[in-house]
Write an enzyme that holds these catalytic residues in place. Structure first.
Site, PDB file in Angstrom:
ATOM      1  N   LYS A  45       0.795  -1.240   0.000  1.00 27.25           N
ATOM      2  CA  LYS A  45       0.000   0.000   0.000  1.00 27.25           C
ATOM      3  C   LYS A  45       0.826   1.288   0.000  1.00 27.25           C
ATOM      4  O   LYS A  45       0.323   2.360   0.348  1.00 27.25           O
ATOM      5  CB  LYS A  45      -1.008   0.047   1.165  1.00 27.25           C
ATOM      6  N   HIS A 107       6.924  -7.427  -2.294  1.00 30.39           N
ATOM      7  CA  HIS A 107       6.707  -6.766  -0.994  1.00 30.39           C
ATOM      8  C   HIS A 107       7.667  -7.336   0.052  1.00 30.39           C
ATOM      9  O   HIS A 107       7.525  -7.052   1.236  1.00 30.39           O
ATOM     10  CB  HIS A 107       5.272  -6.978  -0.510  1.00 30.39           C
ATOM     11  N   SER A 137      -4.391   2.889   4.595  1.00 30.24           N
ATOM     12  CA  SER A 137      -4.616   2.288   3.286  1.00 30.24           C
ATOM     13  C   SER A 137      -4.637   0.756   3.384  1.00 30.24           C
ATOM     14  O   SER A 137      -5.487   0.088   2.772  1.00 30.24           O
ATOM     15  CB  SER A 137      -3.510   2.745   2.324  1.00 30.24           C
TER      16      SER A 137
HETATM   17  P1  A3P Z   1      -5.173   4.772  -0.651  1.00 31.15           P
HETATM   18  O1  A3P Z   1      -5.751   3.526  -0.072  1.00 31.15           O
HETATM   19  O2  A3P Z   1      -4.672   5.696   0.425  1.00 31.15           O
HETATM   20  O3  A3P Z   1      -6.072   5.467  -1.598  1.00 31.15           O
HETATM   21  P2  A3P Z   1      -0.329  -0.183  -3.652  1.00 31.15           P
HETATM   22  O4  A3P Z   1      -0.361  -0.003  -5.121  1.00 31.15           O
HETATM   23  O5  A3P Z   1       1.035  -0.278  -3.085  1.00 31.15           O
HETATM   24  O6  A3P Z   1      -1.241  -1.292  -3.236  1.00 31.15           O
HETATM   25  O7  A3P Z   1      -0.899   1.160  -3.001  1.00 31.15           O
HETATM   26  C1  A3P Z   1      -2.237   1.531  -3.144  1.00 31.15           C
HETATM   27  C2  A3P Z   1      -2.397   2.942  -2.622  1.00 31.15           C
HETATM   28  O8  A3P Z   1      -1.769   3.833  -3.558  1.00 31.15           O
HETATM   29  C3  A3P Z   1      -3.848   3.369  -2.502  1.00 31.15           C
HETATM   30  O9  A3P Z   1      -3.872   4.351  -1.470  1.00 31.15           O
HETATM   31  C4  A3P Z   1      -4.073   3.963  -3.880  1.00 31.15           C
HETATM   32  O10 A3P Z   1      -5.181   4.818  -3.972  1.00 31.15           O
HETATM   33  C5  A3P Z   1      -2.757   4.736  -4.030  1.00 31.15           C
HETATM   34  N1  A3P Z   1      -2.485   5.106  -5.424  1.00 31.15           N
HETATM   35  C6  A3P Z   1      -2.421   4.301  -6.496  1.00 31.15           C
HETATM   36  N2  A3P Z   1      -2.234   5.026  -7.618  1.00 31.15           N
HETATM   37  C7  A3P Z   1      -2.174   6.322  -7.226  1.00 31.15           C
HETATM   38  C8  A3P Z   1      -2.027   7.556  -7.929  1.00 31.15           C
HETATM   39  N3  A3P Z   1      -1.910   7.588  -9.236  1.00 31.15           N
HETATM   40  N4  A3P Z   1      -2.020   8.694  -7.196  1.00 31.15           N
HETATM   41  C9  A3P Z   1      -2.159   8.679  -5.859  1.00 31.15           C
HETATM   42  N5  A3P Z   1      -2.317   7.534  -5.152  1.00 31.15           N
HETATM   43  C10 A3P Z   1      -2.337   6.370  -5.828  1.00 31.15           C
END
Ligand code: A3P
Length: 293
Positions: A45, A107, A137
């Site tokens: 996340k 991860h 998140s």
């Molecule tokens: P949130 O749950 O705070 O919205 P991962 O890809 O490591 O699983 O992380 C997911 C998190 O990154 C989520 O956070 C998601 O919304 C955010 N995320 C993914 N793409 C993004 C973008 N283009 N801009 C901002 N946040 C992004």
């Protein structure tokens, strides 16, 4: 495939894990990296999908259009340690990637990364996100993803997060372990989610310079636009809407994409307790995070 029940956490080499990430361990451990592989490493996340998509566009954005329109990001950038019944494992997908370079996601905490990545001197992009937003998140992700252990309520969740009882272990050790690695392994770029949110274009430029890419300003601007939160949320190939174990009615994968959303979750008491734990666990490191921008 949809699991019938949520997996349990257990200790694996000192790290809390679920079987989805240990069932294929021999193959993960012995994975053969290549010198031009790019490993995208994160605590869950922290912005994995964001950086994966940026890298995919930088390298392959102008290749066959089908790649962008019909292949979800998790197929283009395999999740190395993932092993889920009914779908090809991460190592299988990575072994069969036709691209060069191969973009591979993990991860794993730094000490569990297959040693061939270090032997081959592969490049690594690590993305870290401040602990408070990362915890929030992860909580919402665990609520909607039936492949994750039962998260319980927010308070219980936060306590477990502070104890490091989350899949892939403690956030603290993860970000610190990778930060230490950076001090001795020069092919590692350590990035921050908060920097990406503050100025995506600047971070795309940083990535290009780390990777030795001479992408034009126009191309970089196009990519920067295409990887904004709203664009990725609308894009079926990057929003994870094709994954059956995720229940978007509970919470979408592309949830908020903000720095500072923790303020909508932490009570004053939780915040004080968290700050205390944080101070203790981060007292021997120089890595600095921003919880707001
Ligand atoms: P949130 O749950 O705070 O919205 P991962 O890809 O490591 O699983 O992380 C997911 C998190 O990154 C989520 O956070 C998601 O919304 C955010 N995320 C993914 N793409 C993004 C973008 N283009 N801009 C901002 N946040 C992004």
């Amino acid at each position: 495939m949809k699991p019938t029940s949520r997996p349990e956490l257990f200790d694996f080499e000192g790290i809390s894990m679920t079987h989805y990430f240990t069932d294929n361990w021999e193959k993960v451990k012995n994975f053969q990296a290549r010198p031009d592989d790019i490993l995208i490493a994160t605590y869950p996340k922290a912005g994995t999908t964001w950086v994966s998509y940026i890298l995919d566009l930088l390298y392959f954005g102008n290749d066959a259009p089908e790649r962008q329109t019909s292949q979800p990001i998790y197929m283009r950038v395999p999740f190395l340690e993932a092993c889920i019944q009914g779908v090809p494992s991460g190592t299988e997908l990575a072994d069969n990637l036709p691209t060069s370079p191969r973009l591979i996601k993990t991860h794993l905490p730094v000490q569990l990364v297959p040693k061939s990545f270090w032997e081959q001197n592969s490049r690594v992009v690590y993305v870290a996100r401040n602990a408070k937003d990362n915890a929030v998140s992860y909580f919402h992700f665990d609520r909607m993803n039936m492949g994750e252990p039962e998260p319980g309520n927010w308070n219980t969740y936060l306590q477990k997060f502070m104890e490091g009882k989350k899949v892939f272990g403690p956030w603290f050790d993860h970000v610190n372990g990778w930060w230490e690695k950076k001090q001795t392994y020069s092919n590692l770029l350590y990035m921050f989610y908060e920097d990406l949110a503050e100025d995506t274009g600047r971070e795309v430029e940083r990535l290009c310079s780390f990777l030795g890419l001479s992408t034009s300003v126009e191309e970089r601007e196009k990519i920067t636009k295409g990887v904004q939160f709203d664009a990725m949320k609308q894009n079926k190939m990057t929003n994870y809407s094709t994954v059956p174990v995720m229940d978007f009615k509970i919470s979408p994968f592309m949830r908020k994409g903000k720095v500072g959303d923790w303020k909508n979750h932490f009570t004053v008491a939780q915040n004080e307790q968290f700050d205390e734990v944080y101070k203790q666990k981060m007292k021997n490191t120089t890595v600095k995070f921003r919880t707001e921008i």
